[in-house]
Design an enzyme around this catalytic site. Sequence first.
Site, mmCIF file in Angstrom:
data_model
loop_
_atom_site.group_PDB
_atom_site.id
_atom_site.type_symbol
_atom_site.label_atom_id
_atom_site.label_comp_id
_atom_site.label_asym_id
_atom_site.label_seq_id
_atom_site.Cartn_x
_atom_site.Cartn_y
_atom_site.Cartn_z
ATOM 1 N N GLU A 113 0.833 -1.211 0.000
ATOM 2 C CA GLU A 113 0.000 0.000 0.000
ATOM 3 C C GLU A 113 0.864 1.257 0.000
ATOM 4 O O GLU A 113 0.505 2.268 -0.608
ATOM 5 C CB GLU A 113 -0.969 0.002 1.193
ATOM 6 C CG GLU A 113 -1.974 -1.146 1.196
ATOM 7 C CD GLU A 113 -2.706 -1.337 -0.129
ATOM 8 O OE1 GLU A 113 -2.882 -0.366 -0.891
ATOM 9 O OE2 GLU A 113 -3.092 -2.492 -0.424
ATOM 10 N N GLU A 118 -0.607 -1.163 -10.328
ATOM 11 C CA GLU A 118 -0.019 -2.002 -9.280
ATOM 12 C C GLU A 118 1.511 -2.092 -9.382
ATOM 13 O O GLU A 118 2.139 -2.772 -8.588
ATOM 14 C CB GLU A 118 -0.621 -3.424 -9.324
ATOM 15 C CG GLU A 118 -2.121 -3.510 -9.064
ATOM 16 C CD GLU A 118 -2.535 -3.172 -7.639
ATOM 17 O OE1 GLU A 118 -1.692 -3.282 -6.722
ATOM 18 O OE2 GLU A 118 -3.703 -2.767 -7.446
ATOM 19 N N HIS A 123 -13.759 -7.160 -5.195
ATOM 20 C CA HIS A 123 -12.860 -6.546 -6.179
ATOM 21 C C HIS A 123 -13.560 -6.351 -7.520
ATOM 22 O O HIS A 123 -13.456 -5.294 -8.132
ATOM 23 C CB HIS A 123 -11.627 -7.437 -6.415
ATOM 24 C CG HIS A 123 -10.501 -7.190 -5.476
ATOM 25 N ND1 HIS A 123 -10.496 -7.678 -4.191
ATOM 26 C CD2 HIS A 123 -9.343 -6.496 -5.621
ATOM 27 C CE1 HIS A 123 -9.371 -7.306 -3.598
ATOM 28 N NE2 HIS A 123 -8.658 -6.584 -4.432
ATOM 29 N N ALA A 139 -17.791 -4.976 -6.675
ATOM 30 C CA ALA A 139 -18.060 -3.711 -5.991
ATOM 31 C C ALA A 139 -16.854 -2.772 -6.030
ATOM 32 O O ALA A 139 -16.910 -1.687 -5.481
ATOM 33 C CB ALA A 139 -18.461 -3.982 -4.540
ATOM 34 N N GLY A 140 -15.775 -3.199 -6.687
ATOM 35 C CA GLY A 140 -14.575 -2.362 -6.715
ATOM 36 C C GLY A 140 -14.207 -2.029 -8.142
ATOM 37 O O GLY A 140 -15.003 -2.216 -9.060
ATOM 38 N N GLY A 141 -12.987 -1.594 -8.356
ATOM 39 C CA GLY A 141 -12.596 -1.142 -9.692
ATOM 40 C C GLY A 141 -11.988 -2.225 -10.572
ATOM 41 O O GLY A 141 -11.453 -1.935 -11.641
#
Length: 700
Positions: A485, A514, A616, A619-621
Amino acid sequence: MTATVTIADNPLLIGQGLPPFDAIEPEHVAPAVTQLLTELEASLADLESSVEPTWSGLVEPLQRLGERLNWSWSIVGHLMGVRNSPELRSAHETVQPEVVKFWSKLSQSKPLYEAFKALRARENWDGLESAQKRIVEAALRDAQLSGVGLEGEQKERFNAIQLELAEITTQFSNHVLDATKAFSITLTNKDEIDGLPPSLLSLAAQAARSAGEENADAENGPWRITLDFPSYGPFMQHSTRRDLREKLYKAFIGRASSGELNNWPLTDRILALRHEKAALLGFSSYAELSLASKMAPDVTAVEALLEELRQASYDAAVKDLEELKAFAAEKGAPEAGDLKHWDVGFWSERRREEKFAFSAEELRPYFALPQVLEGLFGLVKRLFGVTVTAADGQTPVWHKDVRYFQIDDEAGNTIANFYLDPYSRPEEKRGGAWMDECVVRAKFVDAGKTTTRLPVAYLVCNQSPPVDGKPSLMTFLEVETLFHEFGHGLQHMLTTVDYPGASGINNVEWDAVELPSQFMENWCYDRATLFGMAKHYETGETLPEHYYQKLLAARHYMSGSVMLRQVHFSSVDIELHHRYRSGGSETVADVRNRIAKTTTVLPPLEEDAFLCAFGHIFAGGYAAGYYSYKWAEVLSADAFAAFEEAGLEDESAIASTGKRFRDTVLGLGGSLHPMEVFKTFRGREPSTKALLRHSGLVAA
């Protein structure tokens, strides 16, 4: 006529700077957002009527307009992730449709789209910087992907889809949080905790105390085990009670798949809506729509990479499982011949302990969070020349455990700040770990005076909290997660781009995002970095050398299985978004089971509902983008190889390679295409060799 809310009444209307988290309450959300949208509607109408196809007549006012809404709405989104509550959910639900409608209106504005086209066609186009050109080109592409070209019924349908998707993806996420929170088992007998490490017993007793068992302690219980990862993960690795592992495993893979929290219908609906949306825009599948703004050229290229990695890892994963069965048989385990999913974590941990003569738990005392941060900050100073210092108390935070830091450059100037929210709080915080933007770097000229707005990041993890007076003692995996992170944070914070639309991670193709995060994970195995942080929290003793050698040896342990797992998730994601059709002969679960035949060595159980918690992609990008982890890992492994080639022991070579990495990968943000950025750093296009070598899947 409703009375206008003032900033004094409502902190969500401040619109700039750091959020006053100590003053923001759920009841502020609806009035602030409602008023803001009214004001922004008027601003948008003004801009549309007076827009000029120039940078200052189009891009800058549009940027200001977007940032005003973003400032308030992103705080609400952030709190939904870290301080979720029924009151906040209800407020979010009330205004989310209006926010979505406004973004649709903005992104489908014909006058603004025509102005961007005119700006792109002007003769002074070549006079713009590359960051400016990329921002304009992205604006044109995003307008097209947002339905700017649609008319009449098609446009209405498109906007209705956007609304429903926003609503049900939030619902999906809330269901997962609620289902994770709803399940626990309370253990009261010593034989039920057999094999559990002291760190888990302390955490489980603390969880029991939070649930009302005020006398619970690590020694005598009761112990509460939950599906929150710091509880679930160690339990599955260490509990000798196979029956309890089975119970917990089945609860974990069944999350949000039945009753009021059932996500199965939502998975199907989300996929159907995404497919319909893609068709309206002229794409044959949602995967093609998703890739239109990514680095990978098409689905064929993604599937080719996944197949290359599948072939490199499949036989290794089969061998991993065979060796695990043999090991369990050697230990006289009755289940050896028929190893189940809930046995794999347990036996792989036992085999790791024997093979490398250490357990993950033994290392925890050497990785107390304060020491790990010191090591991480020491590394970024070595690599990038920046200094990180604590700045706690300088700004309000959303929870007492949240820390605040500042980053200074070589000359002692502050260039960025970040919040760190490290510990798991299952009752209000979603699982996983992430970096998000709080403030984006930008340069403004006002009345002839230039000011630079410094970037601020949110870094959120879910690691083991401090228990019984000890600091947070981290597993090595938690250490890697923190480094990961922080890598995202560095790209956000060390950017040198002054245009917010291409600053930090903005306008960086999703499958390259990433790169810095996965790059940073490699340093956890670097000798100087590891010994700089691995010190016993009580004695201050440095991690003994034999542990370091064992960590290195264990790095490739079961790496075929680890790689194949990522390939499995990525392949399921692409298949669902490219070929699956709702209402056809296959269900969503059927698709996963079919893909599992060639991408898993232990096929999923019949009741496996993992997809119901796969936030992921639902509900995520990461929809039709989960492959990005592997795509970017090719880049990050190759980038780290540049440091290996320079010589990890050679401080001056590390510093000069680090400077080049900082100036390119971290500095250039979205101002150039990621392939250009990578080539500027590496001098050539990326190769998969370093990734396969780092994974132990080809000989070094």
